[in-house]
Design an enzyme around this catalytic site. Structure first.
Site, PDB file in Angstrom:
ATOM      1  N   LYS A   1      31.820  -7.076  -6.883  1.00  0.00           N
ATOM      2  CA  LYS A   1      31.877  -7.897  -5.870  1.00  0.00           C
ATOM      3  C   LYS A   1      31.411  -9.410  -5.928  1.00  0.00           C
ATOM      4  O   LYS A   1      32.252 -10.261  -5.779  1.00  0.00           O
ATOM      5  CB  LYS A   1      30.983  -7.053  -4.809  1.00  0.00           C
ATOM      6  CG  LYS A   1      31.225  -7.834  -3.409  1.00  0.00           C
ATOM      7  CD  LYS A   1      30.275  -7.351  -2.195  1.00  0.00           C
ATOM      8  CE  LYS A   1      30.607  -6.120  -1.615  1.00  0.00           C
ATOM      9  NZ  LYS A   1      30.081  -5.245  -0.794  1.00  0.00           N
TER      10      LYS A   1
ATOM     11  N   GLU B   1      25.828  -4.859 -16.215  1.00  0.00           N
ATOM     12  CA  GLU B   1      26.480  -3.641 -17.045  1.00  0.00           C
ATOM     13  C   GLU B   1      27.851  -4.044 -17.028  1.00  0.00           C
ATOM     14  O   GLU B   1      28.713  -4.172 -17.929  1.00  0.00           O
ATOM     15  CB  GLU B   1      25.983  -2.223 -16.631  1.00  0.00           C
ATOM     16  CG  GLU B   1      24.532  -2.015 -16.723  1.00  0.00           C
ATOM     17  CD  GLU B   1      24.024  -2.023 -15.170  1.00  0.00           C
ATOM     18  OE1 GLU B   1      23.352  -1.027 -15.041  1.00  0.00           O
ATOM     19  OE2 GLU B   1      24.358  -3.087 -14.392  1.00  0.00           O
TER      20      GLU B   1
ATOM     21  N   GLY C   1      28.977  -0.021  -1.708  1.00  0.00           N
ATOM     22  CA  GLY C   1      29.336   0.461  -2.916  1.00  0.00           C
ATOM     23  C   GLY C   1      29.836   1.839  -2.855  1.00  0.00           C
ATOM     24  O   GLY C   1      30.875   2.274  -3.432  1.00  0.00           O
ATOM     25  N   ARG C   2      28.965   2.634  -2.514  1.00  0.00           N
ATOM     26  CA  ARG C   2      29.184   4.026  -2.469  1.00  0.00           C
ATOM     27  C   ARG C   2      30.279   4.644  -1.540  1.00  0.00           C
ATOM     28  O   ARG C   2      30.715   5.660  -1.419  1.00  0.00           O
ATOM     29  CB  ARG C   2      28.207   4.890  -2.235  1.00  0.00           C
ATOM     30  CG  ARG C   2      26.994   4.434  -0.995  1.00  0.00           C
ATOM     31  CD  ARG C   2      25.725   5.134  -1.334  1.00  0.00           C
ATOM     32  NE  ARG C   2      24.636   4.726  -0.214  1.00  0.00           N
ATOM     33  CZ  ARG C   2      24.041   3.453  -0.100  1.00  0.00           C
ATOM     34  NH1 ARG C   2      24.424   2.716  -1.028  1.00  0.00           N
ATOM     35  NH2 ARG C   2      23.207   3.326   0.964  1.00  0.00           N
TER      36      ARG C   2
ATOM     37  N   GLU D   1      21.454   8.229  -2.620  1.00  0.00           N
ATOM     38  CA  GLU D   1      21.387   6.627  -2.515  1.00  0.00           C
ATOM     39  C   GLU D   1      21.379   6.349  -1.250  1.00  0.00           C
ATOM     40  O   GLU D   1      20.691   5.176  -0.648  1.00  0.00           O
ATOM     41  CB  GLU D   1      22.347   5.808  -3.328  1.00  0.00           C
ATOM     42  CG  GLU D   1      22.268   4.346  -3.590  1.00  0.00           C
ATOM     43  CD  GLU D   1      23.268   3.698  -4.317  1.00  0.00           C
ATOM     44  OE1 GLU D   1      22.846   3.539  -5.550  1.00  0.00           O
ATOM     45  OE2 GLU D   1      24.303   3.347  -3.973  1.00  0.00           O
TER      46      GLU D   1
ATOM     47  N   HIS E   1      27.681  30.785 -14.254  1.00  0.00           N
ATOM     48  CA  HIS E   1      27.219  31.171 -15.694  1.00  0.00           C
ATOM     49  C   HIS E   1      26.327  30.006 -16.114  1.00  0.00           C
ATOM     50  O   HIS E   1      25.982  29.962 -17.401  1.00  0.00           O
ATOM     51  CB  HIS E   1      28.585  31.327 -16.807  1.00  0.00           C
ATOM     52  CG  HIS E   1      29.446  32.370 -16.413  1.00  0.00           C
ATOM     53  ND1 HIS E   1      29.332  33.947 -16.705  1.00  0.00           N
ATOM     54  CD2 HIS E   1      30.484  32.445 -15.480  1.00  0.00           C
ATOM     55  CE1 HIS E   1      30.397  34.437 -16.312  1.00  0.00           C
ATOM     56  NE2 HIS E   1      30.938  33.659 -15.608  1.00  0.00           N
TER      57      HIS E   1
ATOM     58  N   LYS F   1      15.722  -2.624 -12.186  1.00  0.00           N
ATOM     59  CA  LYS F   1      16.846  -3.678 -12.608  1.00  0.00           C
ATOM     60  C   LYS F   1      15.999  -4.821 -13.117  1.00  0.00           C
ATOM     61  O   LYS F   1      16.098  -5.563 -13.975  1.00  0.00           O
ATOM     62  CB  LYS F   1      17.888  -4.000 -11.728  1.00  0.00           C
ATOM     63  CG  LYS F   1      18.853  -2.991 -11.560  1.00  0.00           C
ATOM     64  CD  LYS F   1      20.227  -3.396 -11.111  1.00  0.00           C
ATOM     65  CE  LYS F   1      20.088  -3.740  -9.611  1.00  0.00           C
ATOM     66  NZ  LYS F   1      21.222  -4.144  -8.986  1.00  0.00           N
TER      67      LYS F   1
END
Length: 568
Positions: free
Chosen positions: A213, A219, A273-274, A360, A391, A516
């Site tokens: 954005k 990153e 964002g999510r 979050e 399993h 961060k």
């Protein structure tokens, strides 16, 4: 000054606290014997069937939860979200991911302005651009068709689009439209992720979509600069404008990076964002892979649930019921986790996405007014497709800790297989487990049953299943782009309901900031130590020791290294 009221101070909350003792005296074996109760705990919408009869709840429990919803002003809070009020008060933002999939003629306002035309301007731009790339009218710097796409982004810019992409890959209609194309997602700043993403790709046929954005995410921008170098090294710096586009609102930084601002696709502050899968964040890479018409069906599926969530009465409202039951399990029965168990390999990336959406959003310790919560909120989400999970961790779910489970089944497989002579088809075998596991958790197996089966006495404690372990089942008719959109929206709104009940802000994420900022200090230290030989200072003993060990072990790294890209 009196503290703002908490939901835990209301009478419906106290009624539920007292009701817990009633539930503890019952077992799901008894509850499941009441056919009328079970019938009342099934809700259907648009061929999606929710069965929550295996929850540790009676019809009285549901009535009490609906009273809690009223005490929490749930309807008003949902309306405030849809009306574009600034319900994300800590960031002073509206929350309008529902506008991202609204019909073209809808009116959804933020600060008095209808945002739907802006949404459709971006969607139209994505449709036009993706069709040009897919048809070959937009080509790379050397004239070759761009058939491979790498989407660079992290968190909500990665997990949601990856879930949808993974789910569409085996859908017959979507896969036909994706023939000859590749879509990859680069998220982790670990250079191994870069190596894996560019392995086997040719810069001449690759288009990079940078999703940030602000165009400042550390990153993402390092990965973007790495891919820019990969393209420039092969094709020259001027090729960047033909091989890289952006999803961003910071046009000056986009242009400075080397991307034509005309090839930047916008999204807005009212998109978290999510919750951004339905924005250009997801729609652009998915349209490049599958074509815009497929992605539009996905958006329409989400929109159908948006409408259902906003208009259906709460006792027939799938996201509301799911949210209320989660509050019941977490805050009253004391179950801190939830297992998301889709019986479809196509949904293998669904649980990781919902993990972010849920944890979050609702991983908060204070109310929206900043008051410490005197009760547990948020839940630990994890999951794996069935039957793989059986399993792996089902042992704990059956005989260890109690973990409420969401079983998600699909009536019609995307890729049916039939073998002559087999008792059932492959999909029937899968669905046999989908139907059996919830009952195994609910009923368990008693020592008396084991005795009648002549199980050795010393093994009876080991083979006893207590049962009484809650779950719910969600049965979808198929797994098309439309159904995938529905599933996404169900869980998005479920999470919002939980937050609205708990009285927290489900739309900020301050918890990601501290780590961060500390990483910035470490980054400066690493630079100073490598370039100037400065000792490690300003950290506690533990961190200083680890940092020093790391620097000593990598002392062969030059202080001003030449560009080096992965060699796979």
């Amino acid at each position: 000054m009196a503290s703002p009221a908490l939901i835990s101070e209301t009478q419906p909350w106290n009624d539920l606290k007292g009701h817990v003792e009633d539930i503890k005296r019952t077992h799901l074996r008894e509850l499941m014997a009441d056919a009328e109760r079970c019938r009342s705990m099934m809700v259907e919408f648009d061929n999606i069937l929710l069965d929550y009869s295996r929850q540790r709840a009676t019809l009285d429990t549901i009535d009490k939860l609906l009273a809690l919803a009223e005490a929490a002003s749930l309807k008003q809070k949902i309306d405030r979200m849809y009306n574009g009020e600034r319900i994300n008060s800590t960031e002073n933002r509206t929350v309008l991911h529902v506008a991202l999939r609204a019909p073209r003629d809808a009116v959804i306002c933020s600060d008095g302005k209808n945002v739907v035309p802006d949404v459709w301007n971006v969607l139209d731009k994505i449709k036009e651009f993706s069709e040009r790339v897919r048809s070959g009218s937009w080509v790379g710097a050397t004239g070759k068709v761009l058939k491979d796409v790498i989407a660079v982004g992290i968190g909500g810019s990665f997990l949601g689009p990856l879930f949808v992409h993974t789910a569409l890959q085996t859908d017959p209609e979507a896969s036909e439209h994706a023939r000859g194309r590749q879509l990859r997602f680069l998220a982790n700043v670990d250079p191994i992720d870069v190596a894996r993403n560019i392995s086997g790709l040719d810069p001449e046929t690759t288009l990079v979509v940078v999703v940030s954005k602000t165009f400042t995410t550390a990153e993402t921008m390092l990965n973007a600069r790495t891919l820019r170098e990969w393209i420039s090294a092969a094709l020259g710096p001027s090729a960047v404008a033909k091989h890289m586009v952006a999803v961003s609102t910071n046009l000056p930084l986009v242009e400075k990076f080397g991307i034509d601002p005309n090839n930047a696709f916008a999204f807005w502050d009212w998109v978290g964002g999510r919750y951004s899968v339905c924005s250009a964040v997801g729609v652009l890479p998915l349209s490049l892979q599958y074509g815009f018409p497929i992605v539009e069906k996905f958006l329409k599926g989400a929109q159908s649930i948006d409408q259902h969530f906003h208009t259906a009465p709460f006792d027939k409202n799938i996201p509301v019921l799911l949210g209320l039951l989660s509050v019941w399990n977490v805050s009253f029965l004391g179950y801190p986790a939830r297992a998301i168990l889709p019986y479809s390999q196509a949904l293998e990336k669904f649980a990781p996405h919902i993990q972010q959406v849920s944890m979050e959003s609702n991983g908060k310790g204070v109310s929206i007014d900043g008051v410490p919560l005197p009760f547990e909120a948020g839940e630990i989400d994890f999951g794996e497709p069935g039957t793989n999970g059986q399993h792996s961790f089902y042992q704990l779910i059956h005989q260890g800790r109690v973990i409420p489970c969401d079983f998600i089944g699909i009536v019609k497989s995307q890729q049916p297989v039939y073998l002559k002579g087999e008792v059932v088809s492959n999909h029937d075998e899968l669905m046999s487990n989908f139907f059996a596991q919830p009952d195994a958790l609910a009923y368990g197996k008693t020592p008396e049953q084991l005795q009648t089966e002549n199980v050795a006495h010393h093994l009876i404690p080991h083979k006893t299943f207590t049962g009484n372990r809650p779950s719910l089942s969600l049965l979808l008719p198929s797994l098309t782009a439309y159904n995938i959109g529905q599933l996404l929206a169900i869980y998005e709104h479920r999470v919002a309901v939980q937050g609205f009940i708990w009285g927290i802000n489900s739309f900020d994420q301050w918890g990601v900031e501290l780590g961060k900022s500390l990483a910035t200090q470490v980054r400066k230290q690493l630079h100073a130590s490598r370039v100037k030989g400065e000792p490690v200072e300003g950290f506690n003993y533990s961190t200083a020791t680890m940092l020093t060990r790391y620097l000593e072990a990598t002392s062969d790294v030059p202080s001003d290294p030449p560009t080096l890209l992965p060699r796979i």
